[in-house]
Design a protein around this motif. Sequence first.
Motif, PDB file in Angstrom:
ATOM      1  N   TYR A 147      -8.630  -1.198  -0.951  1.00  0.00           N
ATOM      2  CA  TYR A 147      -7.923  -0.690  -2.129  1.00  0.00           C
ATOM      3  C   TYR A 147      -8.515   0.741  -2.620  1.00  0.00           C
ATOM      4  O   TYR A 147      -7.667   1.844  -2.728  1.00  0.00           O
ATOM      5  N   ILE A 148      -9.841   0.933  -2.297  1.00  0.00           N
ATOM      6  CA  ILE A 148     -10.374   2.063  -2.642  1.00  0.00           C
ATOM      7  C   ILE A 148      -9.967   3.248  -1.837  1.00  0.00           C
ATOM      8  O   ILE A 148      -9.542   4.435  -2.030  1.00  0.00           O
ATOM      9  N   LEU A 149      -9.761   2.873  -0.512  1.00  0.00           N
ATOM     10  CA  LEU A 149      -9.701   4.071   0.491  1.00  0.00           C
ATOM     11  C   LEU A 149      -8.148   4.383   0.533  1.00  0.00           C
ATOM     12  O   LEU A 149      -7.663   5.329   0.968  1.00  0.00           O
ATOM     13  N   SER A 150      -7.278   3.506  -0.131  1.00  0.00           N
ATOM     14  CA  SER A 150      -5.830   3.897  -0.220  1.00  0.00           C
ATOM     15  C   SER A 150      -5.521   4.649  -1.460  1.00  0.00           C
ATOM     16  O   SER A 150      -4.827   5.488  -1.469  1.00  0.00           O
ATOM     17  N   PHE A 151      -6.195   4.491  -2.518  1.00  0.00           N
ATOM     18  CA  PHE A 151      -5.891   4.879  -3.728  1.00  0.00           C
ATOM     19  C   PHE A 151      -6.849   5.713  -4.329  1.00  0.00           C
ATOM     20  O   PHE A 151      -6.514   6.743  -5.278  1.00  0.00           O
ATOM     21  N   HIS A 152      -7.977   5.652  -3.851  1.00  0.00           N
ATOM     22  CA  HIS A 152      -9.401   6.592  -4.484  1.00  0.00           C
ATOM     23  C   HIS A 152     -10.037   6.844  -3.392  1.00  0.00           C
ATOM     24  O   HIS A 152     -11.160   6.822  -3.434  1.00  0.00           O
ATOM     25  N   ARG A 153      -9.603   7.409  -2.311  1.00  0.00           N
ATOM     26  CA  ARG A 153     -10.305   7.827  -1.064  1.00  0.00           C
ATOM     27  C   ARG A 153     -11.469   8.999  -1.311  1.00  0.00           C
ATOM     28  O   ARG A 153     -10.966   9.924  -1.981  1.00  0.00           O
ATOM     29  N   PRO A 154     -12.533   8.673  -0.897  1.00  0.00           N
ATOM     30  CA  PRO A 154     -13.571   9.720  -1.466  1.00  0.00           C
ATOM     31  C   PRO A 154     -13.143  10.835  -0.510  1.00  0.00           C
ATOM     32  O   PRO A 154     -12.912  10.909   0.483  1.00  0.00           O
ATOM     33  N   ILE A 155     -13.900  12.109  -1.144  1.00  0.00           N
ATOM     34  CA  ILE A 155     -14.041  13.281  -0.429  1.00  0.00           C
ATOM     35  C   ILE A 155     -15.270  13.257   0.306  1.00  0.00           C
ATOM     36  O   ILE A 155     -16.131  12.692  -0.017  1.00  0.00           O
ATOM     37  N   PHE A 156     -15.411  14.139   1.200  1.00  0.00           N
ATOM     38  CA  PHE A 156     -16.556  14.342   2.037  1.00  0.00           C
ATOM     39  C   PHE A 156     -17.744  14.589   1.334  1.00  0.00           C
ATOM     40  O   PHE A 156     -18.790  13.869   1.682  1.00  0.00           O
ATOM     41  N   PHE A 207      -4.314  -0.728   7.616  1.00  0.00           N
ATOM     42  CA  PHE A 207      -4.085  -1.932   6.825  1.00  0.00           C
ATOM     43  C   PHE A 207      -3.103  -1.642   5.553  1.00  0.00           C
ATOM     44  O   PHE A 207      -1.957  -2.377   5.455  1.00  0.00           O
ATOM     45  N   SER A 208      -3.245  -0.461   4.720  1.00  0.00           N
ATOM     46  CA  SER A 208      -2.173  -0.640   3.588  1.00  0.00           C
ATOM     47  C   SER A 208      -1.103  -0.238   3.836  1.00  0.00           C
ATOM     48  O   SER A 208       0.143  -0.145   3.208  1.00  0.00           O
ATOM     49  N   THR A 209      -0.456   0.136   5.147  1.00  0.00           N
ATOM     50  CA  THR A 209       0.631   0.866   5.388  1.00  0.00           C
ATOM     51  C   THR A 209       1.696  -0.535   6.008  1.00  0.00           C
ATOM     52  O   THR A 209       2.588  -0.114   5.957  1.00  0.00           O
ATOM     53  N   ILE A 210       1.047  -1.324   6.211  1.00  0.00           N
ATOM     54  CA  ILE A 210       1.770  -2.604   6.884  1.00  0.00           C
ATOM     55  C   ILE A 210       2.901  -3.099   5.750  1.00  0.00           C
ATOM     56  O   ILE A 210       2.659  -3.236   4.565  1.00  0.00           O
ATOM     57  N   LYS A 234       7.840  -6.312   3.577  1.00  0.00           N
ATOM     58  CA  LYS A 234       9.519  -6.401   3.451  1.00  0.00           C
ATOM     59  C   LYS A 234       9.719  -4.716   3.355  1.00  0.00           C
ATOM     60  O   LYS A 234       8.797  -4.051   3.394  1.00  0.00           O
ATOM     61  N   ARG A 235      11.080  -4.606   3.146  1.00  0.00           N
ATOM     62  CA  ARG A 235      11.665  -3.093   3.372  1.00  0.00           C
ATOM     63  C   ARG A 235      11.054  -2.488   2.113  1.00  0.00           C
ATOM     64  O   ARG A 235      10.606  -1.084   2.261  1.00  0.00           O
ATOM     65  N   LYS A 236      10.819  -2.847   1.011  1.00  0.00           N
ATOM     66  CA  LYS A 236      10.320  -1.972  -0.161  1.00  0.00           C
ATOM     67  C   LYS A 236       8.954  -2.717  -0.635  1.00  0.00           C
ATOM     68  O   LYS A 236       8.599  -2.597  -1.883  1.00  0.00           O
ATOM     69  N   GLU A 237       8.411  -3.396   0.104  1.00  0.00           N
ATOM     70  CA  GLU A 237       7.228  -4.164  -0.325  1.00  0.00           C
ATOM     71  C   GLU A 237       5.949  -4.073   0.983  1.00  0.00           C
ATOM     72  O   GLU A 237       6.140  -4.503   1.963  1.00  0.00           O
ATOM     73  N   SER A 238       4.851  -3.358   0.590  1.00  0.00           N
ATOM     74  CA  SER A 238       3.854  -3.069   1.452  1.00  0.00           C
ATOM     75  C   SER A 238       2.604  -3.844   1.112  1.00  0.00           C
ATOM     76  O   SER A 238       2.311  -4.300  -0.001  1.00  0.00           O
ATOM     77  N   PHE A 239       1.593  -3.925   1.912  1.00  0.00           N
ATOM     78  CA  PHE A 239       0.249  -4.349   1.755  1.00  0.00           C
ATOM     79  C   PHE A 239      -0.287  -3.369   0.374  1.00  0.00           C
ATOM     80  O   PHE A 239      -1.202  -3.601  -0.385  1.00  0.00           O
ATOM     81  N   ASN A 240       0.109  -1.911   0.602  1.00  0.00           N
ATOM     82  CA  ASN A 240      -0.116  -1.060  -0.529  1.00  0.00           C
ATOM     83  C   ASN A 240       0.249  -1.414  -1.813  1.00  0.00           C
ATOM     84  O   ASN A 240      -0.634  -1.345  -2.976  1.00  0.00           O
ATOM     85  N   ASP A 241       1.252  -1.920  -1.936  1.00  0.00           N
ATOM     86  CA  ASP A 241       1.769  -2.722  -3.192  1.00  0.00           C
ATOM     87  C   ASP A 241       1.004  -3.740  -3.981  1.00  0.00           C
ATOM     88  O   ASP A 241       0.434  -3.650  -4.889  1.00  0.00           O
ATOM     89  N   TYR A 242       0.548  -4.617  -2.959  1.00  0.00           N
ATOM     90  CA  TYR A 242      -0.211  -5.674  -3.190  1.00  0.00           C
ATOM     91  C   TYR A 242      -1.563  -5.288  -3.760  1.00  0.00           C
ATOM     92  O   TYR A 242      -2.028  -5.760  -4.645  1.00  0.00           O
ATOM     93  N   LEU A 243      -2.191  -4.364  -3.149  1.00  0.00           N
ATOM     94  CA  LEU A 243      -3.266  -3.646  -3.475  1.00  0.00           C
ATOM     95  C   LEU A 243      -3.476  -3.164  -4.984  1.00  0.00           C
ATOM     96  O   LEU A 243      -4.206  -3.394  -5.582  1.00  0.00           O
ATOM     97  N   ASN A 244      -2.283  -2.555  -5.138  1.00  0.00           N
ATOM     98  CA  ASN A 244      -1.932  -1.590  -6.432  1.00  0.00           C
ATOM     99  C   ASN A 244      -1.927  -2.762  -7.550  1.00  0.00           C
ATOM    100  O   ASN A 244      -2.379  -2.671  -8.759  1.00  0.00           O
ATOM    101  N   GLU A 245      -1.404  -3.795  -7.125  1.00  0.00           N
ATOM    102  CA  GLU A 245      -1.265  -5.047  -8.181  1.00  0.00           C
ATOM    103  C   GLU A 245      -2.436  -5.621  -8.707  1.00  0.00           C
ATOM    104  O   GLU A 245      -2.594  -6.207  -9.628  1.00  0.00           O
ATOM    105  N   LEU A 246      -3.330  -5.786  -7.369  1.00  0.00           N
ATOM    106  CA  LEU A 246      -4.611  -6.605  -7.633  1.00  0.00           C
ATOM    107  C   LEU A 246      -5.627  -5.961  -8.313  1.00  0.00           C
ATOM    108  O   LEU A 246      -6.608  -6.404  -9.050  1.00  0.00           O
TER     109      LEU A 246
END
Length: 746
Positions: free
Chosen positions: A352-361, A249-252, A255-267
Amino acid sequence: MDKNTIVNGNVYGVANAEDGANIHQNIILPEHKTQTQLTVKLGTDTIIGRVKELQEIDTLLNESNSLLLINGIGGIGKSTIASYYLHSQKDKLDYYGFFEGLDSFTVELREPLALQQEKENDAFMEALAKLRNLKGNKLLVFYDVKEINKNQDKIEKILALKDSGYKILLTSREEIEDVEQYYLDVLSLPDAKELFNSIYKVEDEVLLEEILEYLDCHAFFVEMTAKTLKSKKTLTPQIIKEKFENGEFSTIQRKRKESFNDYLNELFSFDELDNEEILMLKQLSVLPSIEIEFEELEYILNMTKQNNNEELIHFQKKDSENFEEVLQYISEKGWISSIDNSYKLHQIVKEYILSFHRPIFEEIEIVLDIYQVYLNGVTDIKIAMSLKNKIKYFEALSKVLKLLHTENENVAHFFARVGLIYQHMDNYKKAEPIYLRVLDIHKKIFGETHLYTARAYNNLATLYMDMGLYKNVESLYLKSLGIREEIYGVSHPETINLYINLAELYQIEGQYKQSEALYLKALSILDNSDLNKAIAYNNLAELYRAEGKYGRAEPLYKKAIRIRKELQSLNHPDIATNYNNLGLLYYTIKHYKKAKPLYEKALRIREEVLGVNHPTTATSYNTLALLYEALGNNKKAEIFYLKDLRINEERLGLYHPTTAESYYNFGSFLYDTNSFKKAFSYISKSIEIWEKFFPQNHANLINANQWLNKIEEKLNTKVAFSKIARNASCPCKSGKKYKKCCGKNN
């Protein structure tokens, strides 16, 4: 200047700069005509859907002391609905304004109110004073109010404007004390569809609903996903759906320099949370995005493991009060929604959590341990089917474990058990990749000749049996058998289980001698306290029935039932199978009165435990259809044949050997009711499928081809008979008139 200062006539209050107290001072200001629109920006004047929500907001704002807070997670559409509400009310208002947070308050009002004071606090107080002097209907909208505690004093002063006739609508992810809240939920499915299709039209309704379900109808990402599809020709709705399912999801890229990851980080941002709050959100991210009651959350997350022995796992509850406080706090800060006694972490917050604060096992291992307790005993179909309502929980954890690339014994056991549930539910598409993953993990950790590897081979083989992929089965069973014989010898229950499984394969393939030898070998070792003996008795009885050895089959069926009654509950699906098979024996030898109550007992259990749309339940519909046909009740027979056929087509697919059996049985019924063309079609379908699974000398194909020859003869005869008078004797020598026999359907 003294504390009571006059400046050109009008009066407003200023705080004492020395002690910070809110002392009102009289200052006279010049005359100034204030415009109706108090702010340059008013937000959006368009919206799709949200009709019900807008009505509710209007009602609450008019009934809740003129103050209302729209609360909800980031990107849900709070600012859109608040600004649209303002636009919808403009014609009824004398003054209105739209503020982006608290900081824009004096900036926006400086020119419209002709503010004179330069210092921020002085200008703020001057603005309040001038607003209090305005007459008429007034509405102020504050979008995205942040840091509620830090800005408490300023918020209270603004809210006090209600005493001067203002209605004040605010939006925030946090709660504001003493202000009624309106929780803005996700878009309704119809609204989400309308929004999506207004940007990018998706013709496939089912596919669109699957995409929206994953997005949990989150307004911002519904819009962004649609815009991404519109702008990128290389992406299709199907590809987007697959990316969601594969954790991409976050890798979609929008635009060239604009991903779902960026949107998550802004929100979203964890900056204001402490470690304990962050840990809870990480643990919540492995649960499904559904409303979960507090008691269940506490059972899953607020435990510590006391014993590492897999057979004797004990858990101890941690501090319940602290757990509840943390949960309430992250709810108040807008990270999770809270409705009554239930909580939900939205899918987009999970992303957002799984992209930027992914838990460890280690942070989520407690969830895995709790689920292992749930999953104990899932080899039993009854226990497995009772866990259907937990499958969303297991799926959510599975996705995170795959993201973490965690491969250990505990994880492999978890996947194997989830695979079993899917297999019992006949969801083979989901079960197969899980079993392959388990096999791969066991090979890596334990090697090719370990017992766990043998079990993984066996589970995969039983799945392929259920799928009708018999060519893939024997080699897997033999691998598993070789390992078990090497570890345990020939008399251990795990080895005997393989003899029975292999015998069943040979039975299906028509290799009756090999099958019988393995069943007898298993029965010579097993005692009556082992359920495997009931399986062996039942399967050997089925073999003898197929060979026409009815006298040898009946006592074996009864022995199987007796063992199961002693070891299992009376409404267990396995006992239902024994009842159904004994009924089938009685049907075969035309003891219909004995067959019927057994069929009905089996059907009652299967419908109750497995459900009316399970393929095993379909087997009961099929056997009842055969019985009613034999009893001459063709109307009832056809109903049950069609039920069986529909379930197998939907659940197993059009090219499964069991579906072929349904085609064959219904085709035979159609032949008996003189619908020869339809009968030819269904029998032909069964042959086409069985030829993909069985050799030409298999009993199923031999019987089906014989039926096809009979039907072809009837069809050819029918053409020849077409000129015969309907009241003439039928040329087939049945003794009936042509119109009552072969000419019945002409």
